[in-house]
Write a protein that holds these residues in place. Sequence first.
Motif, PDB file in Angstrom:
ATOM      1  N   ALA A  21       9.380  -9.171  -0.376  1.00 32.05           N
ATOM      2  CA  ALA A  21       8.188  -9.264  -1.126  1.00 32.05           C
ATOM      3  C   ALA A  21       7.120 -10.343  -0.316  1.00 32.05           C
ATOM      4  O   ALA A  21       5.810 -10.030  -0.665  1.00 32.05           O
ATOM      5  CB  ALA A  21       8.372  -9.911  -2.739  1.00 32.05           C
ATOM      6  N   GLU A  22       7.633 -11.254   0.310  1.00 26.99           N
ATOM      7  CA  GLU A  22       6.915 -12.298   1.093  1.00 26.99           C
ATOM      8  C   GLU A  22       6.460 -11.955   2.421  1.00 26.99           C
ATOM      9  O   GLU A  22       5.830 -13.055   2.950  1.00 26.99           O
ATOM     10  CB  GLU A  22       7.566 -13.644   0.842  1.00 26.99           C
ATOM     11  N   THR A  23       6.865 -11.003   3.012  1.00 27.41           N
ATOM     12  CA  THR A  23       6.593 -10.806   4.269  1.00 27.41           C
ATOM     13  C   THR A  23       6.233  -9.175   4.567  1.00 27.41           C
ATOM     14  O   THR A  23       6.900  -8.568   3.942  1.00 27.41           O
ATOM     15  CB  THR A  23       7.413 -11.343   5.445  1.00 27.41           C
TER      16      THR A  23
ATOM     17  N   LYS B 236       9.101   2.908   7.707  1.00 30.23           N
ATOM     18  CA  LYS B 236       7.985   3.810   8.604  1.00 30.23           C
ATOM     19  C   LYS B 236       7.268   3.050   9.618  1.00 30.23           C
ATOM     20  O   LYS B 236       7.098   3.628  10.660  1.00 30.23           O
ATOM     21  CB  LYS B 236       7.086   4.428   7.444  1.00 30.23           C
ATOM     22  N   ALA B 237       6.802   1.793   9.113  1.00 38.02           N
ATOM     23  CA  ALA B 237       6.015   1.083   9.991  1.00 38.02           C
ATOM     24  C   ALA B 237       6.800   0.696  11.542  1.00 38.02           C
ATOM     25  O   ALA B 237       6.297   0.903  12.657  1.00 38.02           O
ATOM     26  CB  ALA B 237       5.650  -0.206   9.426  1.00 38.02           C
TER      27      ALA B 237
ATOM     28  N   LYS C 141      10.354   1.770  -2.417  1.00 36.38           N
ATOM     29  CA  LYS C 141       9.313   2.084  -1.736  1.00 36.38           C
ATOM     30  C   LYS C 141       8.837   0.903  -0.574  1.00 36.38           C
ATOM     31  O   LYS C 141       8.579   1.251   0.731  1.00 36.38           O
ATOM     32  CB  LYS C 141       7.928   2.120  -2.530  1.00 36.38           C
ATOM     33  N   ALA C 142       9.071  -0.539  -0.834  1.00 35.42           N
ATOM     34  CA  ALA C 142       9.057  -1.395   0.087  1.00 35.42           C
ATOM     35  C   ALA C 142       9.638  -1.380   1.644  1.00 35.42           C
ATOM     36  O   ALA C 142       9.333  -1.643   2.581  1.00 35.42           O
ATOM     37  CB  ALA C 142       9.120  -2.749  -0.617  1.00 35.42           C
ATOM     38  N   VAL C 143      10.862  -0.966   0.994  1.00 37.45           N
ATOM     39  CA  VAL C 143      11.927  -0.609   2.216  1.00 37.45           C
ATOM     40  C   VAL C 143      11.253   0.433   3.223  1.00 37.45           C
ATOM     41  O   VAL C 143      11.178   0.632   4.243  1.00 37.45           O
ATOM     42  CB  VAL C 143      13.283  -0.515   1.983  1.00 37.45           C
TER      43      VAL C 143
END
Lengths: 182, 182
Positions: A57-59, A90-91, A83-85
């Motif tokens: 969550a912090e980066t 994807k990036a 979703k964050a993973v």
Amino acid sequence: MKKAYILLAEGFEIIEAFAPHDILTRCGVTVKTVAIGEGKSVASSHGVAVTADLPLAETDLGDGDLLILPGGYPGYARLGESKAVGDVLKAYYNGGKLVGVICGAPTVLVKNGLAADRKLTCHSGVRDQMGAYQVTGNIVEKDGNLITGVGAGRALEFGFLLAETLTDAETVKKAKQGMQIL
Amino acid sequence: MKKAYILLAEGFEIIEAFAPHDILTRCGVTVKTVAIGEGKSVASSHGVAVTADLPLAETDLGDGDLLILPGGYPGYARLGESKAVGDVLKAYYNGGKLVGVICGAPTVLVKNGLAADRKLTCHSGVRDQMGAYQVTGNIVEKDGNLITGVGAGRALEFGFLLAETLTDAETVKKAKQGMQIL
């Protein structure tokens, strides 16, 4: 200096996370573990409590060269639900950065619609979740910027292939000597 | 159910501790990690913070069937300097219980005057600290109740030999299948 991030979800496989961590560190890569949930403490699939270096969550992990997703149940399932993973995966993948995925974690590629055109391997127990993906069942596979591994018993081979791709054969040879393989 | 204890000193080698942990757990052995210093948080030789199950100061580990000493620097040196570690090692070894020692940790046997009559292996980097001990340099050795391993790259073989000795070949075969080696 190259940098790698390893994503840790509750129920991760400890060898699959830390064999690559160990090998890459020996090869001079900066390796950081990233907890995907609340806080930095994450329990492995066998209940070993590890304190991650930072919470996701912090980066955005934007400064890394390699992203690793270990397997282990329910760790890989949790990676697939996040979703964050998915966003960071994807990036890295679409940005042409190196991505390493092992055991049950190739299912996270499926959940995010990535790498359907790549040759890959995964744990035999999740093969039916891989749909029409090109699963070889080999120990490790490398196709473009994607490296996959079959499971915990092959986490060293997976780690060495990641390290050789990110550094060079001579560096990996020295690491293998230190680990008493050569 | 069989029970194993793994001693963790600051600077332990994470694969050498957790490959056996993982394999033994898969084989139905209860495995507990034990911090030898203050508190329960112990950093590996590459700075991974692990929270041990219990501190050595609070138990004599008398109910275990197997004691494991991982290597890693300065972890193995700290194990060798600890009187409490020497006491529990002597209790296991002299009591005929299974003892597993890998990498630099065989030097702890020397420091405690144990196993000079046994065939064993260790990391090539600590061979000169082994004096007149019978060091073979093989990947793993088993001589009576003592099992030794050469280093991190062979921690899986070390773990499988410990598991086969404590359980049976069929149980280990199933673990290997789960880990995708067989």
